[in-house]
Design a protein around this motif. Sequence first.
Motif, PDB file in Angstrom:
ATOM      1  N   TYR A 257      23.610  10.850  41.822  1.00  0.00           N
ATOM      2  CA  TYR A 257      23.842  11.506  43.105  1.00  0.00           C
ATOM      3  C   TYR A 257      25.172  11.040  43.700  1.00  0.00           C
ATOM      4  O   TYR A 257      25.554   9.881  43.569  1.00  0.00           O
ATOM      5  N   VAL A 258      25.886  11.986  44.392  1.00  0.00           N
ATOM      6  CA  VAL A 258      27.181  11.724  45.011  1.00  0.00           C
ATOM      7  C   VAL A 258      27.034  11.863  46.516  1.00  0.00           C
ATOM      8  O   VAL A 258      26.258  12.706  46.990  1.00  0.00           O
ATOM      9  N   VAL A 259      27.775  11.071  47.262  1.00  0.00           N
ATOM     10  CA  VAL A 259      27.707  11.138  48.717  1.00  0.00           C
ATOM     11  C   VAL A 259      28.242  12.482  49.182  1.00  0.00           C
ATOM     12  O   VAL A 259      29.312  12.911  48.757  1.00  0.00           O
ATOM     13  N   LYS A 260      27.467  13.155  50.065  1.00  0.00           N
ATOM     14  CA  LYS A 260      27.845  14.478  50.559  1.00  0.00           C
ATOM     15  C   LYS A 260      28.737  14.313  51.779  1.00  0.00           C
ATOM     16  O   LYS A 260      28.373  13.629  52.740  1.00  0.00           O
ATOM     17  N   TYR A 261      29.950  14.928  51.697  1.00  0.00           N
ATOM     18  CA  TYR A 261      30.883  14.838  52.803  1.00  0.00           C
ATOM     19  C   TYR A 261      30.666  15.997  53.766  1.00  0.00           C
ATOM     20  O   TYR A 261      30.284  17.104  53.361  1.00  0.00           O
ATOM     21  N   SER A 262      30.905  15.756  55.060  1.00  0.00           N
ATOM     22  CA  SER A 262      30.711  16.788  56.080  1.00  0.00           C
ATOM     23  C   SER A 262      31.864  17.786  56.028  1.00  0.00           C
ATOM     24  O   SER A 262      33.000  17.434  55.721  1.00  0.00           O
ATOM     25  N   LYS A 263      31.565  19.038  56.388  1.00  0.00           N
ATOM     26  CA  LYS A 263      32.576  20.090  56.382  1.00  0.00           C
ATOM     27  C   LYS A 263      33.421  19.998  57.647  1.00  0.00           C
ATOM     28  O   LYS A 263      32.952  19.577  58.693  1.00  0.00           O
TER      29      LYS A 263
END
Length: 309
Positions: A257-263
């Motif tokens: 899993y990869v850290v999800k960045y905010s849009k």
Amino acid sequence: MPAEGKTDMERIGLFSEMEYVTIGDKYASHYMRPFNEAASKNKQMLPGGTKMLSALQAGYFEPQFVRVFEGEAYSNPVQLRRRYRLVESKKNVGKAFLPSNGIKLPCGMGTYYGTIGGPYPFFSAQLRGKTAYAPPGKNLYTNPGKKGTGYGYPNLTIGKQYAHSSDVYESGKMNAKKAHEDHLRLIKGGPFKLNLYPREYFDLNPYYDDKPLPPAKKPTPQKPVAHPFKPSSPAKKSGGMKAGTFDSYPSHSAEPYVVKYSKPITTNKEGRIFHPPPGSKSRPSTSIMALNVTRSLNVMNYKTTHLIY
């Protein structure tokens, strides 16, 4: 307008704020307003004040005193009572009863002074006459008791000694045996026996059968019981490792899993957040019946209106 979000007027859906007045009515101030305006206009009724109750006719509603019964005959209650006593006195046969003396009061307990009948002999405290005393007779004289326990010693009782009577041992059993022998002596021959008496089965052997017996069944082979599993040593407790497991601890694998960045947030040139234009919205509306009531009954005409059924 606030820095972010919508105003209250935009949330309601109105173009402008409504006025806080009635529909076409003039404003009437409620300050220093009389409660009953008609009481201060034109002439008023003057009752003249209250009147005190007295012997005059001024304190009553009628101009003169009105009797309950008009034209009734006059009656004197004193004269009526005298006439009634004269009529009752004529019913007496003789003179009125007058006691010779006054009432006598008792002078103590147990006295008959002042009574009508006087003393009664039945309640007298005088004792009855007694007969001469006759002393009772002398007691019975007997000989002193004889010594001994009574077992095996004769002539120790008050009465005579009982005569000895012989008793045969087991006399009942002997009498029954004698009666049975007399009964057997009177019997002639043995009991009657019939050779043609039906038997319970056709043959003496109830399990006899003409058919051949089926072949004997072979017993089913029994499976040998397998020995239960017995571990070589007792189970181990896991003390923060894989000591009590069959396999060794697996090696560490990479995290999939990869850290999800905010849009990024979309803004305009001024740096404000873009809000799309709102659609059509509903607004609060008053019912037709309530609106008609408000128009027909207002501050100016609420005193002159009447309820119509």
